[in-house]
Design an enzyme around this catalytic site. Sequence first.
Site, short mmCIF file in Angstrom:
data_model
loop_
_atom_site.label_atom_id
_atom_site.label_comp_id
_atom_site.label_asym_id
_atom_site.label_seq_id
_atom_site.Cartn_x
_atom_site.Cartn_y
_atom_site.Cartn_z
N GLU A 153 17.86 14.99 -41.17
CA GLU A 153 18.63 15.80 -40.28
C GLU A 153 20.05 15.78 -40.06
OE1 GLU A 153 16.88 15.89 -36.39
OE2 GLU A 153 14.85 16.50 -37.09
N LYS A 205 23.16 14.21 -38.27
CA LYS A 205 23.45 13.59 -36.92
C LYS A 205 24.87 14.05 -36.32
CE LYS A 205 23.38 9.29 -34.73
NZ LYS A 205 24.55 9.36 -33.68
N CYS A 257 70.20 10.72 -41.29
CA CYS A 257 69.21 10.20 -42.10
C CYS A 257 69.04 8.69 -42.48
CB CYS A 257 69.41 10.70 -43.38
SG CYS A 257 68.39 10.40 -44.90
N CYS A 299 70.47 7.96 -46.35
CA CYS A 299 71.90 8.69 -46.77
C CYS A 299 72.94 8.60 -45.69
CB CYS A 299 71.79 9.78 -47.56
SG CYS A 299 71.61 11.10 -46.93
N CYS A 348 66.66 16.01 -43.26
CA CYS A 348 68.16 15.23 -43.64
C CYS A 348 68.82 16.58 -44.33
CB CYS A 348 67.83 14.12 -44.60
SG CYS A 348 69.22 13.77 -45.74
N CYS A 395 71.08 12.51 -51.07
CA CYS A 395 70.21 11.63 -50.29
C CYS A 395 69.45 10.99 -51.36
CB CYS A 395 69.41 12.40 -49.46
SG CYS A 395 68.19 11.31 -48.54
S1 IVH Z 1 16.84 12.25 -32.26
C1 IVH Z 1 14.13 9.17 -30.53
N1 IVH Z 1 18.37 13.67 -33.99
O1 IVH Z 1 21.90 10.36 -31.64
C2 IVH Z 1 15.25 9.92 -31.02
N2 IVH Z 1 19.33 12.25 -32.18
O2 IVH Z 1 21.35 7.41 -31.04
C3 IVH Z 1 16.24 10.71 -30.42
N3 IVH Z 1 21.83 12.57 -32.43
O3 IVH Z 1 21.85 10.24 -28.32
C4 IVH Z 1 17.09 11.29 -31.01
N4 IVH Z 1 22.00 14.29 -34.04
O4 IVH Z 1 22.84 12.43 -29.33
C5 IVH Z 1 18.26 12.93 -33.02
N5 IVH Z 1 19.33 15.09 -35.51
C6 IVH Z 1 19.35 14.07 -34.34
C7 IVH Z 1 20.71 13.85 -34.08
C8 IVH Z 1 20.56 12.95 -32.79
C9 IVH Z 1 22.47 13.48 -33.12
C10 IVH Z 1 22.42 11.48 -31.48
C11 IVH Z 1 22.02 11.88 -30.07
C12 IVH Z 1 21.26 10.37 -29.41
C13 IVH Z 1 21.99 9.53 -30.37
C14 IVH Z 1 20.86 8.62 -30.95
#
Ligand code: IVH
Length: 677
Positions: free
Chosen positions: A117, A119, A412, A415, A430, A436
């Site tokens: 996924e 992050k 400037c 120049c 300038c 310049c």
């Molecule tokens: S799972 C046990 N999935 O990352 C797992 N977290 O350090 C719990 N976050 O506070 C989190 N994208 O804010 C999970 N696809 C995702 C995420 C995600 C962002 C953030 C979330 C959490 C932090 C974990």
Amino acid sequence: MAVADKERVLKLREEINYHNYRYYVLDDPEIPDSEYDRLLRELQALEEKHPELITNDSPTQRVGAQPLASFSEIKHLQPMLSLNNAFSDEEVLDFVRRAKEKLQYDQVSSEIVYAAEPKLDGLAISLLYENGQLIRGATRGDGVTGEDVTQNVRTIDAIPLKLMGEQFPSRLEVRGEVVMTKSGFNKLNEIQRDKGEKVFANPRNAAAGSLRQLDPKVTATRPLMFYSYAVGLVEGGSIPDTQTAVLARLKDWGLPVNSEIKQVQGASGCLEYYNEIGAKRDQLDYDIDGVVYKVDKLVEQEELGFVSRAPRWAIAHKFAAQEEMTRLLAIDIQVGRTGALTPVARLEPVFVGGVTVTNATLHNQDEIERKDIRVGDTVIVRRAGDVIPEVVSSIKAKRKKGARKFKLPTQCPVCGSEVIRLENEAVSRCTGGLFCDAQRKESIKHFASRKAMDIEGLGDKLVEQLVDADMVHDLSDIFHLELSKLAGLDRMAEKSAKNLLDALEKSKSTTLDRFIFSLGIRQVGETTAKTLAQYFGSLPAVMSASEEALIDVPDVGPVVAESIVHFFNEPHNTAVIKKLQAAGVHWDDVEVDKSKPQPLADQIFVVTGTLSTMSRDEAKQALQALGAKVTGSVSKKTDYVVVGENPGSKATKAEALGITILDEDSLHALLTNSAAK
Ligand code: IVH
């Protein structure tokens, strides 16, 4: 009557929820926004008429509550965990190896399946649904207790107030991330700036600030999105047995789930996903700071368990940070090609966005003032993708006493010419132009270029060499270059030196419009140069024209006029022009014939693709001779698009906009017919 109204109310709510689902969860709206708004207004009107019909989960009730005095605390029913981080491929390989060991997978012949996924770089929240109703929303806090932000969470349209379907557990905690879209963030900052209010440093801060508003009416105006990625407590019902299936189920219940989530196999699948998402990162409309790999099977997750607060079954694989803190050592002024003065931050070297950054742009005076950035400050530097590193903000708490405000110089630094700032422009420039030093290389390159004086053999590299070797001070010096000196330059054979001198000699005979264009006056491109030449007929006439007179010229607006007047007011520029003429640069004056028929006046053309009987430039000139305006990009204002071979996107756009398309034959017909008029 009331019964009919009640039925209509129920029907409207159902419809509105459905369209919300189409929009936020499926990302596939069926109806335009205007129709959605109409449904919502109809519901509002009916509820006003029958207040007794209002329910807490009605889509009209997202923003209702009064501002809070403070947020109260909420204990999560199941703690919200955090993730361990991996910063390298090796750390991911380790993570995968350890999981295989614990699950007794064969290290070589079998692979764990992961849910991979993005992050999301926002703010974690937990939503509690009881019997399908959104009861409360809380921030993560320390993972055990968070802040009650229910009334703010309710204003986020992507979060359903009521779950869809029937099979949902009677109590369900949904975990996910609230993010602000990048596009929404940019718009919000524009609005904030216009209102003279606080501008946010990045979408994450903006999302956090929006969610922690005491007044939900403010939160309601913020472009927030929500993506679910996990569940907490599940009571009175069940969920499927893999992370992937859990998310699919959440989606069925009407909760948004990120569309980039994928099932992958083993370490190689994880790393491939990391690269895939990394490459896509800039195109996504929300910030991410890495990807997360989660062992897909929930039984395997259980077997792996936790170490302190983080699961052994998941890991966050981080991208190189895009923001870092460092010290601002000095502010230098860079003078660009067009004379723009850019304040540049000299920084204590810092590793950010995958490279070591020592300089970052501060954009302009207004930005420095808005962010209140001073030399010596501890600042946050951002480098995202291929974007130029910028100083985002300064940490005021770390400011040393006596740090002084920064002001761009009025002269400037290169120049000494006057620095001006045109009305409605954020940039100071300038006015030294050709005189310049900093602009000289660029202006000589421009002067020599094909559409300007067309000096064959005087390429960019050579121009830089000549200026660095102190052989050329101003434009006119290039006409006094000597064979012996030229031949002494690196990589310059006598033959090419001779050719260059011939080319220089040949270029001296030019046309008025080319000469005007060659000067590199800001805002004066090829087309404007032509117009000026035709309108005024001679250089002295152009040079002595007032702003008012210039504004009368077709297609010359106040900004262009001001720029022209400034250029010729600068004595350095007029001196260079004199010297060029003294060196032998000459042209014929243009006969000013304002009675010449202009059958294509006011018509806007774009020429694209390859023509077989003439070059695009020739087509352009032929059209311009008949009064047409020829521009480079297709817009709603375009009247005709002339399409040759392999036309590309301009033709597609023209078609989409319903603009008349001419093939080469039609162009010839048009030119012939118009000229005959
Ligand atoms: S799972 C046990 N999935 O990352 C797992 N977290 O350090 C719990 N976050 O506070 C989190 N994208 O804010 C999970 N696809 C995702 C995420 C995600 C962002 C953030 C979330 C959490 C932090 C974990």
